[in-house]
Design an enzyme around this catalytic site. Structure first.
Site, mmCIF file in Angstrom:
data_model
loop_
_atom_site.group_PDB
_atom_site.id
_atom_site.type_symbol
_atom_site.label_atom_id
_atom_site.label_comp_id
_atom_site.label_asym_id
_atom_site.label_seq_id
_atom_site.Cartn_x
_atom_site.Cartn_y
_atom_site.Cartn_z
ATOM 1 N N TYR A 51 33.453 59.134 24.805
ATOM 2 C CA TYR A 51 32.776 58.142 23.952
ATOM 3 C C TYR A 51 33.496 58.072 22.611
ATOM 4 C CZ TYR A 51 28.685 56.018 25.981
ATOM 5 O OH TYR A 51 27.863 55.203 26.692
ATOM 6 N N GLU A 53 32.679 55.342 19.908
ATOM 7 C CA GLU A 53 32.233 54.205 19.094
ATOM 8 C C GLU A 53 32.881 54.256 17.717
ATOM 9 O OE1 GLU A 53 29.680 55.444 21.190
ATOM 10 O OE2 GLU A 53 28.104 53.891 21.322
ATOM 11 N N ASP A 197 42.873 30.462 22.968
ATOM 12 C CA ASP A 197 42.600 31.445 24.024
ATOM 13 C C ASP A 197 43.778 31.374 24.993
ATOM 14 O OD1 ASP A 197 41.842 32.670 26.374
ATOM 15 O OD2 ASP A 197 39.813 31.835 26.393
ATOM 16 N N THR A 223 42.965 37.754 27.644
ATOM 17 C CA THR A 223 42.718 38.868 28.554
ATOM 18 C C THR A 223 44.053 39.592 28.729
ATOM 19 O OG1 THR A 223 43.097 37.403 30.435
ATOM 20 C CG2 THR A 223 40.812 37.808 29.816
ATOM 21 N N LYS A 226 46.077 38.981 33.375
ATOM 22 C CA LYS A 226 46.618 37.824 34.103
ATOM 23 C C LYS A 226 48.155 37.899 34.049
ATOM 24 C CE LYS A 226 42.470 35.016 33.518
ATOM 25 N NZ LYS A 226 41.645 35.489 32.398
ATOM 26 N N ARG A 232 42.196 45.235 33.435
ATOM 27 C CA ARG A 232 41.187 44.201 33.189
ATOM 28 C C ARG A 232 40.573 44.411 31.814
ATOM 29 N NH1 ARG A 232 40.317 41.361 37.488
ATOM 30 N NH2 ARG A 232 39.001 39.624 36.932
HETATM 31 N N1 DSN Z 1 38.328 33.227 36.194
HETATM 32 C C1 DSN Z 1 39.558 32.977 35.491
HETATM 33 C C2 DSN Z 1 40.479 32.080 36.252
HETATM 34 O O1 DSN Z 1 40.560 32.214 37.469
HETATM 35 O O2 DSN Z 1 41.141 31.259 35.661
HETATM 36 C C3 DSN Z 1 39.329 32.460 34.122
HETATM 37 O O3 DSN Z 1 38.526 33.336 33.417
#
Ligand code: DSN
Length: 417
Positions: A51, A53, A197, A223, A226, A232
């Site tokens: 933990y 925080e 974003d 994120t 990707k 993740r």
């Molecule tokens: N779910 C994602 C996508 O497939 O583009 C976006 O957050």
């Protein structure tokens, strides 16, 4: 997985099944990727026990001397990779990162202007089905009916009429370069903040294969899993002047204890993404997307916007008289996994759709290049040209399985120091 096999063979079998699926199929889901063993090692480590925080050197728990090092490294590496003044690496997801920016700068009822979900935007950019569309008065720009590319003039006209407090830029199914500079000018004209974003294109931005929004935007969210090929999770980049406010919104505002194993894995991801090998990877993703797009176009498929500049494109199946749902199901049975997707101005529902979205981050991670894209286009075309033929789907699945044997699922990353 020896311990897991003993303790919980059912879950061990679930994981083995998923591993087989990821190995034997061609995955063209634009938002997914296969991470390195180094990222997995950090994710699956004992840092998950801790933990912490707070922030490095300002924690609410003792014993944070090691996780502090992991978080400080993640922050410094992300700042260096993207040329940003400040980074918060604690957001658990892209939607939480976006919410953190909104809640830092906006009040309920404030106006935001984001990209229309059905034209390629994201739920968390003020879509009615998302809380972001309920908390704020949200308006949407979209793409032009003629070119299917972002209608910047319309966005400017709307911004002047609506006077939003924040303009949100970014997409999850848009295949062309986004002109962040133009959006900065629009934001300045109306006195709005600019949030970009880059969840989908972060890896391309890091690789120099897409222009960076960092010099133009007040806030950049993303994120990590990707095109960036990390664990993740998510992160926020911003100017120094907003640093304390953003940090305070993420914790204690929105989240409790950060996932220190994931933060360590983000640090590994940022290190990997700063290599020459990753820069080549980012450019190859785009070359592969262009090659696959061209090969399908040559077979008569209609590509939304005509081509692609990034890692993905949409195929409009209307002229083939098949739906996105039926196409995606038939292709998955044939060993090619992708998702159905609405196309701009779609007349079908989001559960049926007129299109499919095709992305190349995973096939590029597996080492495939342009010539393999031609083979993939052939398989897609064979299946979609005889969509009811289950014998053909089984035959293609066998061919795909055999083909996939030649391509590893773990990227071997050469660390350069
Ligand atoms: N779910 C994602 C996508 O497939 O583009 C976006 O957050």
């Amino acid at each position: 997985m020896t311990a897991l096999m003993k303790a919980d063979p059912v879950i061990a079998r679930v994981i083995s099944g998923e591993e087989r699926r990821e190995t034997e199929k061609i995955i063209l889901i634009a938002s997914e990727n296969y991470v390195s063993q180094a990222v997995m090692d950090a994710q699956g480590s004992i840092l998950s026990n801790k933990y912490a925080e707070g922030y490095p050197a300002k924690r609410f728990y003792e014993g944070c001397e090691y996780v502090d090092q992991a978080e400080s490294l993640a922050i410094e590496r992300a700042k260096a990779l993207f040329g940003a003044e400040h980074c918060n690496v604690q957001p658990l997801s892209g939607t939480v990162a976006n919410l953190a920016v909104y809640l830092t700068m906006l009040k309920p009822g404030d106006r935001i202007l984001g990209m229309n979900l059905s034209h390629g935007g994201h739920l968390s950019h003020g879509a009615p089905a998302s809380f972001t569309g309920r908390i704020f008065e949200s308006h949407h720009y979209g793409v032009s009916r003629e070119t299917y590319t972002i209608d910047y003039d319309e966005a400017e006209t709307m911004a002047k009429r609506i006077r939003p407090k924040m303009i949100v830029v970014g997409a999850s199914s848009y295949s062309r370069i986004i002109d962040f500079e133009r959006f900065r000018r629009i934001a300045d004209e109306v006195g709005a903040l600019l949030m970009t974003d880059i969840a989908h294109i972060a890896g391309l931005v890091a690789a120099g294969a897409h222009p960076s929004p960092v010099p133009h935007a007040d806030f950049v969210t993303s994120t990590t899993h990707k095109t960036l090929r990390g664990p993740r999770g998510a992160f926020i980049l911003c100017k120094k002047e907003y640093a304390d406010l953003i940090d305070h919104t993420v914790f204690p505002g929105l989240q409790g204890g950060p996932f220190m194993n994931i933060i360590a894995a983000k640090a590994v991801c940022f290190k990997e993404a700063s290599t020459q090998q990753f820069r080549e990877y980012g450019h190859q993703i785009v070359k592969n997307a262009k090659a696959l797009c061209q090969a399908l176009k040559a077979k008569g498929y209609e590509i939304v916007t005509g081509s692609t500049d990034n890692h993905l494109f949409l195929v409009n199946l209307t002229n083939r008289e098949i739906t996105g749902r039926d196409a995606a199901r038939a292709l998955d049975r044939a060993g090619i996994t992708l998702n159905k997707n609405v196309i701009p101005f779609d007349t079908q529902s989001p559960y049926v759709t007129s299109g499919i979205r095709i992305g190349t981050p995973i096939v590029t991670t597996r080492g495939m290049k342009e010539k393999e894209m031609d083979l993939i286009a052939d398989w897609i075309d064979r299946v979609l040209s005889d969509i009811e033929n289950e014998t053909l789907q089984k035959q293609v699945a066998d061919e795909v399985r055999e083909f996939c044997r030649g391509y590893p699922t773990r990227p071997v990353v050469l660390h350069e120091d």
